[in-house]
Design a protein around this motif. Structure first.
Motif, PDB file in Angstrom:
ATOM      1  N   ASP A  12      -6.519   1.278  -8.288  1.00 18.22           N
ATOM      2  CA  ASP A  12      -5.768   0.392  -9.318  1.00 18.22           C
ATOM      3  C   ASP A  12      -5.873  -1.034  -9.265  1.00 18.22           C
ATOM      4  O   ASP A  12      -5.943  -1.736 -10.104  1.00 18.22           O
ATOM      5  CB  ASP A  12      -4.207   0.815  -9.306  1.00 18.22           C
ATOM      6  CG  ASP A  12      -4.129   2.375  -9.591  1.00 18.22           C
ATOM      7  OD1 ASP A  12      -5.193   2.846 -10.518  1.00 18.22           O
ATOM      8  OD2 ASP A  12      -3.130   3.014  -9.806  1.00 18.22           O
ATOM      9  N   ALA A  13      -5.611  -1.383  -7.869  1.00 15.89           N
ATOM     10  CA  ALA A  13      -5.609  -2.848  -7.605  1.00 15.89           C
ATOM     11  C   ALA A  13      -7.065  -3.532  -8.160  1.00 15.89           C
ATOM     12  O   ALA A  13      -7.070  -4.552  -8.590  1.00 15.89           O
ATOM     13  CB  ALA A  13      -5.269  -3.262  -6.542  1.00 15.89           C
ATOM     14  N   LEU A  22      -9.846 -12.531  -8.084  1.00 12.37           N
ATOM     15  CA  LEU A  22      -9.200 -13.255  -7.147  1.00 12.37           C
ATOM     16  C   LEU A  22      -9.921 -12.628  -5.505  1.00 12.37           C
ATOM     17  O   LEU A  22      -9.699 -13.318  -4.746  1.00 12.37           O
ATOM     18  CB  LEU A  22      -7.759 -12.647  -7.272  1.00 12.37           C
ATOM     19  CG  LEU A  22      -6.787 -13.317  -8.190  1.00 12.37           C
ATOM     20  CD1 LEU A  22      -5.793 -12.778  -8.553  1.00 12.37           C
ATOM     21  CD2 LEU A  22      -6.604 -14.981  -7.723  1.00 12.37           C
ATOM     22  N   ILE A  23     -10.106 -11.500  -5.530  1.00  9.13           N
ATOM     23  CA  ILE A  23     -10.617 -10.952  -4.164  1.00  9.13           C
ATOM     24  C   ILE A  23     -12.181 -11.852  -3.949  1.00  9.13           C
ATOM     25  O   ILE A  23     -12.000 -12.143  -2.839  1.00  9.13           O
ATOM     26  CB  ILE A  23     -10.996  -9.402  -4.216  1.00  9.13           C
ATOM     27  CG1 ILE A  23      -9.575  -8.838  -4.609  1.00  9.13           C
ATOM     28  CG2 ILE A  23     -11.723  -8.865  -3.274  1.00  9.13           C
ATOM     29  CD1 ILE A  23      -9.834  -6.980  -4.832  1.00  9.13           C
ATOM     30  N   LYS A  56      -1.504  -7.252  -3.132  1.00 10.78           N
ATOM     31  CA  LYS A  56      -0.654  -7.403  -1.937  1.00 10.78           C
ATOM     32  C   LYS A  56      -0.200  -5.828  -1.762  1.00 10.78           C
ATOM     33  O   LYS A  56      -0.218  -5.309  -0.543  1.00 10.78           O
ATOM     34  CB  LYS A  56       0.443  -8.248  -1.895  1.00 10.78           C
ATOM     35  CG  LYS A  56       0.233  -9.685  -1.518  1.00 10.78           C
ATOM     36  CD  LYS A  56       1.456 -10.712  -1.533  1.00 10.78           C
ATOM     37  CE  LYS A  56       2.598 -10.114  -0.755  1.00 10.78           C
ATOM     38  NZ  LYS A  56       3.831 -11.112  -0.948  1.00 10.78           N
ATOM     39  N   GLU A  57       0.489  -5.378  -2.778  1.00  5.17           N
ATOM     40  CA  GLU A  57       0.911  -4.112  -2.756  1.00  5.17           C
ATOM     41  C   GLU A  57      -0.086  -3.109  -2.000  1.00  5.17           C
ATOM     42  O   GLU A  57       0.399  -1.973  -1.583  1.00  5.17           O
ATOM     43  CB  GLU A  57       1.533  -3.396  -4.040  1.00  5.17           C
ATOM     44  CG  GLU A  57       2.831  -4.171  -4.306  1.00  5.17           C
ATOM     45  CD  GLU A  57       3.375  -4.139  -5.712  1.00  5.17           C
ATOM     46  OE1 GLU A  57       2.556  -3.627  -6.593  1.00  5.17           O
ATOM     47  OE2 GLU A  57       4.584  -4.668  -5.872  1.00  5.17           O
ATOM     48  N   ALA A  58      -1.464  -3.370  -2.511  1.00  6.17           N
ATOM     49  CA  ALA A  58      -2.335  -2.491  -2.035  1.00  6.17           C
ATOM     50  C   ALA A  58      -2.991  -2.791  -0.939  1.00  6.17           C
ATOM     51  O   ALA A  58      -3.869  -2.145  -0.330  1.00  6.17           O
ATOM     52  CB  ALA A  58      -3.528  -2.429  -3.291  1.00  6.17           C
ATOM     53  N   ARG A  73      -4.587 -14.838   1.705  1.00  6.94           N
ATOM     54  CA  ARG A  73      -6.097 -14.564   2.262  1.00  6.94           C
ATOM     55  C   ARG A  73      -6.391 -13.001   1.995  1.00  6.94           C
ATOM     56  O   ARG A  73      -5.477 -12.433   1.855  1.00  6.94           O
ATOM     57  CB  ARG A  73      -6.109 -15.065   3.749  1.00  6.94           C
ATOM     58  CG  ARG A  73      -5.382 -14.206   4.650  1.00  6.94           C
ATOM     59  CD  ARG A  73      -5.246 -14.834   6.003  1.00  6.94           C
ATOM     60  NE  ARG A  73      -3.984 -14.358   6.846  1.00  6.94           N
ATOM     61  CZ  ARG A  73      -4.228 -13.240   7.707  1.00  6.94           C
ATOM     62  NH1 ARG A  73      -5.406 -12.733   7.907  1.00  6.94           N
ATOM     63  NH2 ARG A  73      -3.309 -12.785   8.499  1.00  6.94           N
ATOM     64  N   LEU A  74      -7.647 -12.616   2.124  1.00  7.52           N
ATOM     65  CA  LEU A  74      -8.008 -11.381   1.939  1.00  7.52           C
ATOM     66  C   LEU A  74      -7.882 -10.764   3.115  1.00  7.52           C
ATOM     67  O   LEU A  74      -8.070 -11.241   4.094  1.00  7.52           O
ATOM     68  CB  LEU A  74      -9.460 -11.416   1.376  1.00  7.52           C
ATOM     69  CG  LEU A  74     -10.105 -10.112   1.048  1.00  7.52           C
ATOM     70  CD1 LEU A  74      -9.431  -9.414   0.094  1.00  7.52           C
ATOM     71  CD2 LEU A  74     -11.756 -10.261   0.975  1.00  7.52           C
ATOM     72  N   ASN A  75      -7.479  -9.316   3.003  1.00  2.00           N
ATOM     73  CA  ASN A  75      -7.278  -8.193   3.888  1.00  2.00           C
ATOM     74  C   ASN A  75      -8.439  -7.286   3.386  1.00  2.00           C
ATOM     75  O   ASN A  75      -8.116  -6.442   2.757  1.00  2.00           O
ATOM     76  CB  ASN A  75      -6.281  -7.990   4.086  1.00  2.00           C
ATOM     77  CG  ASN A  75      -6.157  -6.637   5.171  1.00  2.00           C
ATOM     78  OD1 ASN A  75      -6.989  -6.823   6.052  1.00  2.00           O
ATOM     79  ND2 ASN A  75      -5.265  -5.792   5.188  1.00  2.00           N
TER      80      ASN A  75
END
Length: 109
Positions: A12-13, A22-23, A56-58, A73-75
């Protein structure tokens, strides 16, 4: 949270083009303040923040406060689930294309 819920959240994200952008922006930098991210879009700070909240929720984005500024920052770890899902179907299509190729070769003979 069940595994399917996590997968659904990640899928979904990334479904939204703004969040995919954004990613990408976060992947190209170690850490980016919100005001710099907002400057990359033709939308307000609140809209960008809402997209970041979904990421963030994902589990795709981490944030930290530096004074009054929030930096993101990306995870990328949750993206592995998507990669694994796509890889499964890649194998499926590869095998089917090989079978189709063999079938077409047999038909020509």
């Amino acid at each position: 949270m069940k595994e399917n819920d996590v997968l659904r959240d990640v899928f979904d994200a990334i479904a939204d083009p703004t969040r995919r952008r954004l990613i990408r922006l976060l992947a190209e930098a170690e850490e980016v303040p919100l005001h710099e991210l907002t400057g990359q879009f033709e939308m307000g700070r609140t809209a960008v923040s809402k997209h970041l909240t979904i990421l963030k929720e994902a589990g795709l984005v981490l944030d930290r406060k530096v004074g009054r500024e929030t930096r993101f920052r990306l995870n990328a770890a949750p993206l592995r689930e998507i990669q694994d899902w796509v890889a499964f179907y890649g194998k499926f299509w590869h095998a089917n294309m090989l079978n189709l190729g063999k079938f077409l070769e047999e038909e020509e003979e």
